[in-house]
Design a protein around this motif. Structure first.
Motif, PDB file in Angstrom:
ATOM      1  N   SER A   1     145.517 119.429 -50.071  1.00 23.12           N
ATOM      2  CA  SER A   1     145.747 118.065 -50.541  1.00 23.12           C
ATOM      3  C   SER A   1     147.165 117.860 -51.047  1.00 23.12           C
ATOM      4  O   SER A   1     147.631 116.733 -51.153  1.00 23.12           O
ATOM      5  CB  SER A   1     144.766 117.731 -51.673  1.00 23.12           C
ATOM      6  OG  SER A   1     143.466 117.657 -51.163  1.00 23.12           O
TER       7      SER A   1
ATOM      8  N   GLU B   1     134.958 119.178 -54.169  1.00 22.61           N
ATOM      9  CA  GLU B   1     135.352 118.092 -53.280  1.00 22.61           C
ATOM     10  C   GLU B   1     136.032 116.973 -54.074  1.00 22.61           C
ATOM     11  O   GLU B   1     137.012 116.390 -53.611  1.00 22.61           O
ATOM     12  CB  GLU B   1     134.128 117.557 -52.508  1.00 22.61           C
ATOM     13  CG  GLU B   1     134.482 117.235 -51.069  1.00 22.61           C
ATOM     14  CD  GLU B   1     133.448 116.372 -50.371  1.00 22.61           C
ATOM     15  OE1 GLU B   1     132.490 115.914 -51.029  1.00 22.61           O
ATOM     16  OE2 GLU B   1     133.613 116.151 -49.162  1.00 22.61           O
TER      17      GLU B   1
ATOM     18  N   ASN C   1     141.744 124.947 -50.516  1.00 20.96           N
ATOM     19  CA  ASN C   1     141.214 123.593 -50.367  1.00 20.96           C
ATOM     20  C   ASN C   1     142.038 122.594 -51.162  1.00 20.96           C
ATOM     21  O   ASN C   1     142.318 121.498 -50.710  1.00 20.96           O
ATOM     22  CB  ASN C   1     139.749 123.541 -50.803  1.00 20.96           C
ATOM     23  CG  ASN C   1     138.799 123.791 -49.656  1.00 20.96           C
ATOM     24  OD1 ASN C   1     138.365 122.863 -48.987  1.00 20.96           O
ATOM     25  ND2 ASN C   1     138.516 125.067 -49.381  1.00 20.96           N
ATOM     26  N   ILE C   2     142.421 123.005 -52.368  1.00 19.48           N
ATOM     27  CA  ILE C   2     143.227 122.116 -53.207  1.00 19.48           C
ATOM     28  C   ILE C   2     144.644 122.014 -52.650  1.00 19.48           C
ATOM     29  O   ILE C   2     145.240 120.939 -52.585  1.00 19.48           O
ATOM     30  CB  ILE C   2     143.270 122.634 -54.665  1.00 19.48           C
ATOM     31  CG1 ILE C   2     141.858 122.820 -55.210  1.00 19.48           C
ATOM     32  CG2 ILE C   2     144.062 121.677 -55.548  1.00 19.48           C
ATOM     33  CD1 ILE C   2     141.023 121.581 -55.224  1.00 19.48           C
TER      34      ILE C   2
ATOM     35  N   MET D   1     142.709 113.903 -46.613  1.00 20.17           N
ATOM     36  CA  MET D   1     143.523 114.509 -47.666  1.00 20.17           C
ATOM     37  C   MET D   1     145.015 114.309 -47.391  1.00 20.17           C
ATOM     38  O   MET D   1     145.869 114.991 -47.956  1.00 20.17           O
ATOM     39  CB  MET D   1     143.214 116.004 -47.810  1.00 20.17           C
ATOM     40  CG  MET D   1     141.786 116.300 -48.207  1.00 20.17           C
ATOM     41  SD  MET D   1     141.237 115.345 -49.628  1.00 20.17           S
ATOM     42  CE  MET D   1     139.707 114.667 -49.016  1.00 20.17           C
TER      43      MET D   1
ATOM     44  N   LEU E   1     133.900 120.250 -47.061  1.00 20.27           N
ATOM     45  CA  LEU E   1     134.945 121.149 -47.551  1.00 20.27           C
ATOM     46  C   LEU E   1     135.506 121.945 -46.381  1.00 20.27           C
ATOM     47  O   LEU E   1     134.908 121.997 -45.304  1.00 20.27           O
ATOM     48  CB  LEU E   1     134.359 122.102 -48.593  1.00 20.27           C
ATOM     49  CG  LEU E   1     134.053 121.471 -49.947  1.00 20.27           C
ATOM     50  CD1 LEU E   1     133.300 122.462 -50.814  1.00 20.27           C
ATOM     51  CD2 LEU E   1     135.326 121.021 -50.636  1.00 20.27           C
TER      52      LEU E   1
ATOM     53  N   SER F   1     143.012 123.586 -42.086  1.00 20.14           N
ATOM     54  CA  SER F   1     142.146 122.502 -42.564  1.00 20.14           C
ATOM     55  C   SER F   1     141.735 121.612 -41.384  1.00 20.14           C
ATOM     56  O   SER F   1     140.615 121.093 -41.355  1.00 20.14           O
ATOM     57  CB  SER F   1     142.856 121.680 -43.642  1.00 20.14           C
ATOM     58  OG  SER F   1     143.846 120.834 -43.081  1.00 20.14           O
TER      59      SER F   1
ATOM     60  N   ARG G   1     139.464 118.200 -54.961  1.00 20.56           N
ATOM     61  CA  ARG G   1     140.355 118.165 -53.803  1.00 20.56           C
ATOM     62  C   ARG G   1     140.884 116.741 -53.596  1.00 20.56           C
ATOM     63  O   ARG G   1     142.058 116.540 -53.280  1.00 20.56           O
ATOM     64  CB  ARG G   1     139.587 118.637 -52.562  1.00 20.56           C
ATOM     65  CG  ARG G   1     140.436 118.731 -51.323  1.00 20.56           C
ATOM     66  CD  ARG G   1     139.620 119.195 -50.133  1.00 20.56           C
ATOM     67  NE  ARG G   1     138.639 118.178 -49.741  1.00 20.56           N
ATOM     68  CZ  ARG G   1     137.864 118.279 -48.660  1.00 20.56           C
ATOM     69  NH1 ARG G   1     137.939 119.338 -47.886  1.00 20.56           N
ATOM     70  NH2 ARG G   1     137.001 117.323 -48.357  1.00 20.56           N
TER      71      ARG G   1
END
Lengths: 362, 299, 255
Positions: free
Chosen positions: C101, C160, C97-98, A217, C88, A206, C163
């Motif tokens: 977080s 997004e 992507n999730i 995040m 993203l 990321s 996320r």
């Protein structure tokens, strides 16, 4: 490890088979004198280069932090391994100008702890380098890490009572064999693959994809960059240690920027962000390096003398790098991995195409 | 230490600083426009020195034509490098172009090894710059070449600043450096300006290389590597993208390097590390350099 | 009160991007921050989330001072955001992507991850199911394994937001989520935002360029122009404010 256990075992068996094969079982079968040691040498170099490329790829390809300092960490690993494995008599023979400082002179360790310490020393230095340097981004980070590597090299060249300065070290015990080199490459691959498949690996990626978003995040950028840099440098140190034992002779000039260049070339060729790409490219680059040796050597065919052209190999390799970057920036694998399913897919497509071609009326 | 010794060192320091400045200008101009560290820039210095070497030694050309030839050919090579290895990557991530630049640098160095051989060659010297010819001022003996280098640098700097600030091309260069895309929209032929920038930078590197050969009359295919690195550092130190900054950075780096070796011989083994320490210090403490502008990052 | 911004000023060199900015958000509110392009709306977000430290002023989250705190720490305290230009992790899968977080809550250490031991695998499994659950709630579970960059535009916007939700925020900052959408899509998106606000019990601060998009959904609107708040109140009040109309007249022509 249950998820990958079967595959890991298959790889392990393959590695063991290659070692057994190259260790001499086929020597008599083929009956070519000198062939076996040549093959072993190339496989050893392939494995070491794979360790180096995998570790540089972790930082450059997976975390997106452009480091050019690999040679410096390799130098630290090489010197650590050398100094810890040479016995006192060997050290006294080498350090005839300035004697080696005391605890080191007496200290001789088995190869495995020496190799692990090589990685740890390189890793600890990477923290010293990383804490200031990893605040920088992109090309500035690259040039700063290059600078740090050069500083490390110059320190090694100047601290004679530890490193013997420009004279370098000779008579390093040649402990390394295929078990060590392929074993290290295997452990390195396994470790990076596990790690990259984990939540930490996703955090690294990321950061590569978008630093601002990763931080938003909740990712601690600095901590993860430093972690990636540490693991990478640890393996650079191990790679340097293996190299020292393989070559039995090291000196500071070996660890100049061209060494980093060669590893970078391998990573780019294999694909930034692909572990299997790095391994494949390590094989290709090592093999070509050896294969192309002929163009640099002078050949005598009876009365005809074909002069070798020193430096031509590197011309070919640097040209290859530019060509890959400009026309195939993804390298061999891009950021994909070689999987059994992937190979089957490609084979299937090839077969289909062949069938179509065969089925067409001429 | 005697005063005369100090002046001796100072003269050498200014001379080296001038050489660094000339080469640093090329780095700073290219970086200002493309945000690219042109790794191969230092190697152009080597090429120019070899062109003069062969022009004099193999083709027996007089001095002026061989120097002009070296400058023109080096400028042409600079343009070719940009055209073939950088322009196709202009929309790629910056590190991708940097990798390409590193590749070009190694290509040029190794081509040099193949074509010119690895053995160092003696650089031919005009009579006026012969190692014997020197001036004595107040007990300080200064070689002619040590005098000539800062003079040539100042003249070229004057010409360059004139071009950048007083001509239409110069204005276009500044516009492209300020905002690449807007400059393009305003009808500036960006490719031509980039090529011009590479030509000018490379020509300056060529002059630097030729004078380098006269000052240190042993040339080899890897001679451009370290000076190249140091001149980039000088450009960063002065404030990348800024011509005056590159000159000041080059001078300070050259002077500091000579003085450290002269007055602190115990650490002279770290001579080449010094530049990198400056680089890292600059990047961390004042990334915009001595006289650079602050650029806010867009989020 | 969940968020309180007092006397905030953000200056870049000689340019004052935002000046004397005051705003308080109550729990569960949805407030719209509108204004013409270049008014300083995104700068406000960047200061709240710690990307910039303000030149003057203070920001408190539930009574705790977060002025100039590092962005990842602000996120951990409960503020999540989206970006005006979608950011993203486009080469990673929708699922990954999730999962990014969720990383900051990870309890397994580096060694656990390296060896993929039981502790790590249990935690990974629960992260995966949590991520899948979140994706299902925004209707993206069907594309969990696709690269995020390959999704259609509207889905990328939803991803997004999802996320950001995965960081488990109390306050969600949305930066022009409807940018580049047609009116029908915008309305659809605003319904979606209203729904997640209920489901997750969120407070939302929403930047929007076009006023009519936020009219129906916000309780309160703050109007920013040239870095200064020129009007605030209910959507009805704001839309009748002559200063707002003036500020927008020039802009609506371009928009």
């Amino acid at each position: 490890m249950s998820r990958h256990l079967k595959r890991d075992l298959v790889i392990l068996v393959c590695v063991a088979l290659v070692v057994a094969w190259a260790n001499g079982d086929l020597k008599d079968l083929l009956g070519i004198p000198g062939w076996q040691s040549y093959a072993v040498r190339i496989i050893n170099m392939c494995a070491i280069n794979a360790v180096l490329a995998l570790s540089l790829n972790l930082v450059n390809g997976f975390t997106g932090q452009f480091s050019l300092g690999h040679a410096g960490f390799m130098a630290l690993g090489a010197y650590t391994t050398a100094l810890l494995t040479m016995d006192m008599a060997a050290k006294d023979r080498v350090f005839f100008m300035t004697p080696l400082v005391e605890p080191l002179r007496n200290l001789t360790l088995p190869f495995l702890p020496a190799l692990v310490l090589a990685g740890i020393v390189a890793g600890l230095f990477s923290l010293l380098v990383g804490v200031p340097a990893l605040r920088l981004r992109g090309d500035y980070l690259g040039i700063a890490t290059l600078g740090f590597a050069e500083i490390i090299r110059l320190i090694i060249q100047n601290v004679r009572k530890v490193t013997n300065g420009a004279l370098g070290l000779k008579g390093i015990p040649p402990v390394v064999n295929l078990w060590w080199t392929l074993g290290s490459a295997f452990v390195c691959y396994l470790m990076l693959r596990n790690f990259l498949a984990s939540s930490y690996g996703r955090a690294f990626k990321s950061i590569r994809e978008n630093e601002t978003a990763a931080q938003a995040m909740g990712i601690d950028l600095f901590k993860h960059k430093l972690l990636s840099f540490f693991i990478s440098s640890f393996w650079a140190g191990v790679g340097g240690g293996l190299l020292a034992s393989l070559l039995t002779t090291i000196d500071p000039v070996q660890f100049k920027f061209p060494l980093t260049f060669q590893v970078l070339l391998t990573v780019v060729l294999g694909g930034m962000g692909s572990l299997s790409g790095s391994i494949i490219a390590a094989g290709i680059v090592t093999y070509l390096m050896e294969f192309l040796r002929v163009v640099e050597e002078t050949h005598y065919w009876g009365s005809i003398t074909i002069p070798g052209i020193p430096g031509l190999r590197m011309v070919i390799f640097s040209l290859a790098l530019v060509v890959v970057v400009v026309w195939y920036p993804k390298g061999l694998m891009g950021d994909r991995e070689l999987t059994v399913a992937g190979i089957k897919g490609v084979l299937g497509r090839v077969r289909q195409r062949l069938r179509i071609k065969g089925g067409r009326p001429a | 230490m005697q005063l005369s010794m100090f002046f001796q060192h100072l003269a050498n320091a200014i001379s080296l600083g001038s050489l660094y400045s000339l080469v640093a200008i090329g780095y700073t101009m290219v970086y200002g426009i493309l945000r690219l560290i042109n790794f191969a820039h230092g190697d152009l210095l080597m090429l120019a020195a070899y062109i003069v070497y062969y022009g004099r030694g193999m083709f027996h050309l007089p001095w002026v034509p061989s120097i002009l030839l070296a400058i023109l050919l080096t400028a042409a090579i600079g343009i070719i490098v940009e055209r073939s290895a950088y322009r196709p990557l202009r929309d790629s991530p910056r590190t991708t172009i940097l990798i390409s630049a590193i590749g070009v640098s190694f290509l040029v160095e190794n081509l040099g090894l193949v074509l010119f051989g690895g053995r160092p060659q003696p650089f031919p010297l005009p009579v006026f710059f012969d190692s014997g010819s020197a001036q004595e001022i107040g007990g300080v003996r200064i070689e002619n070449v040590t005098f000539a280098i800062p003079v040539v640098t100042l003249v070229l700097l004057y010409v360059l600043l004139h071009i950048v600030h007083r001509t239409k091309t110069g204005m276009a260069m500044r516009a492209v450096a300020k905002d690449f895309d807007t400059a393009r929209l305003m009808g500036i032929d960006v490719n031509r300006i980039v090529a011009t920038t590479f030509a000018i930078g490379s020509a300056l590197a060529a002059v630097g290389g030729i004078m380098w050969g006269m000052k240190f009359p042993q040339i080899n295919p890897l001679m451009g590597m370290m000076p190249g690195m140091k001149c980039f550092i000088a450009a960063v130190f002065g404030g990348i993208g800024n011509i005056q900054g590159a000159v000041i950075g080059g001078f300070i780096l050259g002077v500091a390097e000579i003085m450290i070796v002269a007055f602190l011989p115990s650490i002279s083994g770290y001579r080449d590390a010094f530049a990198f320490v400056i680089l890292i210090g600059t990047l961390l403490l004042r990334p915009t350099g001595l006289i650079g502008e602050k650029v806010a990052e867009k989020v | 009160m969940i968020l309180d911004i007092r006397g905030m000023k953000m200056q870049f060199g000689g340019l004052v991007a935002v000046n004397d900015f005051n705003l308080s958000l109550e729990h569960g509110e949805l407030v719209g921050l509108i204004g013409p392009n270049g008014a300083g709306k995104t700068t406000v977000f960047n200061v709240i989330t710690g990307v910039y430290a303000p030149t003057e002023g203070a920001i408190t989250l539930e009574g705790r001072d977060i002025t100039g705190m590092r962005p990842d720490l602000v996120t951990r305290l409960g503020i999540a955001r989206t970006f005006q230009n979608i950011r993203l992790f486009s080469r990673m899968s929708v699922m990954e992507n999730i999962l990014v977080s969720l990383h900051w809550r990870l309890k397994s250490g580096v060694f656990d991850a390296l060896t993929q031991n039981g502790k790590y695998r249990a935690e990974e499994a629960s992260m995966q199911s949590r991520a899948m659950d979140l994706l299902a709630r925004v209707n993206l579970d069907g594309v969990a394994d696709s690269p995020a960059g390959s999704l259609p535009y509207g889905s990328q916007r939803r991803l997004e937001i999802c996320r950001a939700l995965a960081t488990e925020p109390k306050l969600l900052l949305l930066d022009e989520p409807a940018a580049g959408m047609n009116p029908a899509e915008s309305i659809e998106l605003m319904k979606f935002i209203g729904r997640i606000r209920e489901e997750f019990g969120l407070t939302i601060l929403l930047i929007e360029h076009q006023m009519r998009v936020v009219m129906g959904i916000s309780e309160r609107i703050v109007v920013l122009d040239h870095g200064v708040i020129i009007s605030r109140g209910t959507p009805r009040e704001v839309s009748r404010d002559p200063r707002v109309i003036e500020a927008y007249l020039g802009v609506e022509k371009h928009a």
